[in-house]
Design a protein around this motif. Structure first.
Motif, PDB file in Angstrom:
ATOM      1  N   GLY A  19       0.831  -1.205   0.000  1.00 23.35           N
ATOM      2  CA  GLY A  19       0.000   0.000   0.000  1.00 23.35           C
ATOM      3  C   GLY A  19       0.860   1.248   0.000  1.00 23.35           C
ATOM      4  O   GLY A  19       2.030   1.215   0.379  1.00 23.35           O
ATOM      5  N   VAL A  20       0.234   2.371  -0.406  1.00 19.72           N
ATOM      6  CA  VAL A  20       1.001   3.627  -0.433  1.00 19.72           C
ATOM      7  C   VAL A  20       1.371   4.056   0.992  1.00 19.72           C
ATOM      8  O   VAL A  20       2.481   4.530   1.237  1.00 19.72           O
ATOM      9  CB  VAL A  20       0.165   4.728  -1.126  1.00 19.72           C
ATOM     10  N   LEU A  21       0.431   3.872   1.932  1.00 20.43           N
ATOM     11  CA  LEU A  21       0.697   4.296   3.312  1.00 20.43           C
ATOM     12  C   LEU A  21       1.443   3.226   4.109  1.00 20.43           C
ATOM     13  O   LEU A  21       1.830   3.470   5.248  1.00 20.43           O
ATOM     14  CB  LEU A  21      -0.614   4.631   4.029  1.00 20.43           C
ATOM     15  N   THR A  22       1.615   2.039   3.531  1.00 17.77           N
ATOM     16  CA  THR A  22       2.362   0.994   4.243  1.00 17.77           C
ATOM     17  C   THR A  22       3.744   0.827   3.586  1.00 17.77           C
ATOM     18  O   THR A  22       4.717   1.424   4.038  1.00 17.77           O
ATOM     19  CB  THR A  22       1.572  -0.326   4.251  1.00 17.77           C
ATOM     20  N   THR A  23       3.785   0.075   2.483  1.00 13.26           N
ATOM     21  CA  THR A  23       5.081  -0.129   1.811  1.00 13.26           C
ATOM     22  C   THR A  23       5.629   1.193   1.271  1.00 13.26           C
ATOM     23  O   THR A  23       6.843   1.426   1.312  1.00 13.26           O
ATOM     24  CB  THR A  23       4.911  -1.148   0.655  1.00 13.26           C
ATOM     25  N   GLY A  24       4.731   2.043   0.786  1.00 13.88           N
ATOM     26  CA  GLY A  24       5.154   3.335   0.226  1.00 13.88           C
ATOM     27  C   GLY A  24       5.880   4.207   1.232  1.00 13.88           C
ATOM     28  O   GLY A  24       6.762   4.997   0.867  1.00 13.88           O
ATOM     29  N   LEU A  25       5.512   4.101   2.501  1.00 10.97           N
ATOM     30  CA  LEU A  25       6.214   4.875   3.541  1.00 10.97           C
ATOM     31  C   LEU A  25       7.372   4.077   4.127  1.00 10.97           C
ATOM     32  O   LEU A  25       8.404   4.636   4.502  1.00 10.97           O
ATOM     33  CB  LEU A  25       5.242   5.262   4.663  1.00 10.97           C
ATOM     34  N   PHE A  26       7.163   2.748   4.209  1.00 10.43           N
ATOM     35  CA  PHE A  26       8.198   1.914   4.826  1.00 10.43           C
ATOM     36  C   PHE A  26       9.500   1.916   4.011  1.00 10.43           C
ATOM     37  O   PHE A  26      10.584   2.020   4.579  1.00 10.43           O
ATOM     38  CB  PHE A  26       7.675   0.471   4.968  1.00 10.43           C
ATOM     39  N   VAL A  27       9.372   1.838   2.681  1.00 13.98           N
ATOM     40  CA  VAL A  27      10.595   1.772   1.849  1.00 13.98           C
ATOM     41  C   VAL A  27      11.461   3.025   2.037  1.00 13.98           C
ATOM     42  O   VAL A  27      12.635   2.917   2.388  1.00 13.98           O
ATOM     43  CB  VAL A  27      10.244   1.497   0.366  1.00 13.98           C
ATOM     44  N   PRO A  28      10.901   4.242   1.857  1.00 11.49           N
ATOM     45  CA  PRO A  28      11.803   5.404   2.023  1.00 11.49           C
ATOM     46  C   PRO A  28      12.208   5.695   3.470  1.00 11.49           C
ATOM     47  O   PRO A  28      13.356   6.022   3.726  1.00 11.49           O
ATOM     48  CB  PRO A  28      11.002   6.568   1.438  1.00 11.49           C
ATOM     49  N   PHE A  29      11.240   5.589   4.416  1.00 15.09           N
ATOM     50  CA  PHE A  29      11.545   5.993   5.800  1.00 15.09           C
ATOM     51  C   PHE A  29      12.056   4.849   6.678  1.00 15.09           C
ATOM     52  O   PHE A  29      12.769   5.097   7.643  1.00 15.09           O
ATOM     53  CB  PHE A  29      10.312   6.628   6.456  1.00 15.09           C
ATOM     54  N   GLY A  30      11.664   3.634   6.345  1.00 16.37           N
ATOM     55  CA  GLY A  30      12.098   2.501   7.164  1.00 16.37           C
ATOM     56  C   GLY A  30      13.374   1.859   6.657  1.00 16.37           C
ATOM     57  O   GLY A  30      14.116   1.266   7.426  1.00 16.37           O
TER      58      GLY A  30
END
Lengths: 153, 429
Positions: free
Chosen positions: B114-125
């Motif tokens: 998802g954009v709010l899951t993987t989409g945030l996890f890849v750049p910030f996590g």
């Protein structure tokens, strides 16, 4: 201590130290190809090809530099070899530090327990870390090399 | 005011005379810093030192990234953030849920898509914790004066493929994470050099996460030599494709002319400021592209084509989505041209998001060592990960990206096919 004695001692000291450095580098390379590992007390020599090659090269630099320590080129070679060993040691110690902060794989929570934290520092350590204190005498030579080396010119 | 009308030769003569009058030259005594500086440029001593420095950068990067990503970000995103965001969205899966949260019931942010899951996890996590140590290391090497020496040391080699010594910086960065590598290619002078650099980096240089997983899975099963053989093959591709691109692309590759500063102590304030400026640049310019990329991939997963019309499909009907149809269409190519099992399609799709995860998935598919070799090479070169893809788009523009993709497709078929051919010749395919 007069510079002549100091530099003669230095030649022997770094010459012997370099043999340990070369040995540990070659053992890492050997273990890489044969698949073994060596652990004794706080010392652990893992299999590693790049690291082994670099450490063995640094040992050779140190040996070459020690043989002509009374010149700026020799001193530079020994210093460079020591710096590379420090860089590897700092990296190893940083890894130990991060491992000590994180909990064990199956454990709950964000941070390690106090016992777990302290036990990480019991070793074993990579040869670079074990050899680190023995490279520190190079500072005796770096500190006043300008005055000392004039004696040999 | 009176102006002297002098020819350039007369000016130089005048300057020489002036210098003779005011400058006194004394025999130069080599300092320890100078002597160390010379040693790091001479190939015999410089190459082992360069190898050691680059290896140390990689060690620092893997320890730092592993500490923050595996130690804090993965538990934070998977155990706290993901369940929370799955709870606050309506339970019944809808297209909005599929786009923003991703796969219903996913238990980790890698596979939620998802954009709010993987989409945030890849750049910030993940990526953020990879670029900080890399930027910090490069800033340190710059400040102490090692980077120009490294550039001089490798200039001869890189000149053969139309790049100059400073191309080593993006290459080093890419071994950690392709994103800072691609953005660092800006330091190259001409458009041709930048395009070549970005393209061969995105195709042939495996990132640190991928190397780490390769070490665990491939080296663990077959020994380190297989991992090094794969890296060697990829580096061969880097030089061969670079050489070809240099011959066929228009534009120029200028000579390197750099001032080598003396070694000096780094200033902590400079290091942190340089690192912060570069990280800020990533956050402001690259992250939106990464999120947008996740959105696009997600659309390919939830949109299908039925009788020429676009329709929404559920995750259970994945075969009907555009991505699913693409997977089915690619099966004959995978088995026929590359000689790898058709199940490899799943890791190849995953590789679009995370190459390291894709390599880990490969280890679960039954295949021979030779097929594993080809599969890992394919995962590395067939397409950059989504984050790198987004940054490539931003850096090269749409036309440049299309050109880069064309080169990538040709390279994938050539290098993947060559391996299959080699295995056939050896009688092991």
């Amino acid at each position: 201590m007069d510079p002549k004695t100091k530099y003669s001692l230095g030649q022997y000291y770094f010459g012997i130290l370099s043999l340990f450095v070369i040995g540990s580098g070659f053992l890492e390379l050997l273990f890489f190809f044969t698949g073994g590992e060596f652990s004794y007390g706080i010392l652990n020599i893992p299999p590693a090809v790049i690291r082994g090659t670099v450490i063995a090269s640094m040992g050779i630099f140190m040996l070459t530099g020690a043989s002509k320590l009374k010149s700026i080129d020799g001193l530079a070679l020994v210093t460079l070899a020591c710096i590379m060993l420090w860089v590897f040691s700092v990296n190893d110690l940083f890894e130990v530090l991060t491992n000590s902060i994180l909990p064990a794989e199956e454990a709950e929570g964000w941070f390690n327990s106090l016992n777990g934290f302290l036990s990480t520092y019991s070793g074993p350590y990579h040869p670079c870390v074990v050899l680190l204190p023995f490279t520190l005498p190079i500072f005796l030579y770096i500190r006043c090399y300008k005055e000392d080396l004039r004696v040999f010119e | 005011m009176h102006k002297l009308k002098l020819t350039p030769e007369e000016r130089w003569d005048y300057l020489d005379k002036l210098a003779e009058e005011v400058v006194t030259l004394k025999p130069r005594r080599l300092s320890l810093k100078d002597a160390i500086g010379d040693l790091t440029i001479r190939p015999l001593t410089g190459i082992p030192i360069a190898l050691g420095i680059l290896f140390s950068v990689w060690m620092f990067f893997s320890t730092f990234a592993g500490f923050f990503t595996d130690g804090f970000m993965v538990p934070l995103f998977d155990e706290h953030y993901l369940p929370w965001i799955q709870d606050i969205f309506p339970k019944e899966p809808s297209w909005l849920y599929a786009l923003l949260v991703g796969t219903p019931g996913a238990d980790n942010c890698f596979e939620a898509f998802g954009v709010l899951t993987t989409g945030l996890f890849v750049p910030f996590g993940v990526v953020l914790w990879a670029i900080i140590p890399l930027y910090l290391s490069v800033a340190l090497l710059e400040d102490i004066g090692y980077l120009p020496r490294l550039a001089v040391l490798v200039d001869n080699i890189l000149h053969r493929i139309g790049l100059h010594g400073f191309a080593i910086v993006p290459t080093i960065l890419s071994f950690g994470c392709n994103i800072p590598g691609v953005t660092a290619a800006r330091i190259l002078e001409t458009k041709k050099e930048r395009f070549m650099m970005m393209t061969i980096l995105a195709i042939f240089i495996p990132c640190g996460a991928q190397l780490g997983i390769m070490e665990e899975t491939i080296a663990g099963e077959y020994g380190n030599w297989l991992m090094f053989a794969i890296i060697g093959y990829l580096l061969l591709g880097y030089f061969v494709v670079g050489w070809i691109l240099n011959k066929i692309l228009p534009g120029r590759s200028p000579e390197i002319l750099i001032d080598i500063p003396p070694y000096q102590r780094p200033i902590w304030k400079n290091l942190t400021m340089k690192t912060w400026i570069r990280v800020k640049c990533f956050l402001v310019h690259a992250v939106p592209f990464v999120i947008l990329g996740s959105l696009l991939v997600n659309i390919l997963y939830i949109v299908g084509i039925e009788n020429g019309n676009l329709t929404l499909v559920s995750f259970e009907e994945g075969d009907r989505s555009i991505m699913g149809r693409l997977s089915i269409a690619l099966e004959p190519i995978l088995a026929g041209w590359f000689g790898v099992p058709k199940e490899t399609i799943l890791p190849l799709v995953t590789a679009f998001l995370r190459k390291d995860l894709a390599v880990a998935q490969l280890s679960a598919i039954p295949m021979s060592m030779y097929q594993l070799f080809t599969s890992v090479v394919l995962i590395s070169i067939y397409f950059p990960c989504i984050a790198t893809f987004a940054v490539l788009w931003k850096e090269l523009g749409f036309r440049g990206l299309l050109k880069s993709i064309a080169i990538l497709i040709i390279s994938t078929f050539t290098f993947g096919g060559l391996l299959h051919g080699l295995w056939m010749l050896m009688g092991v395919a």
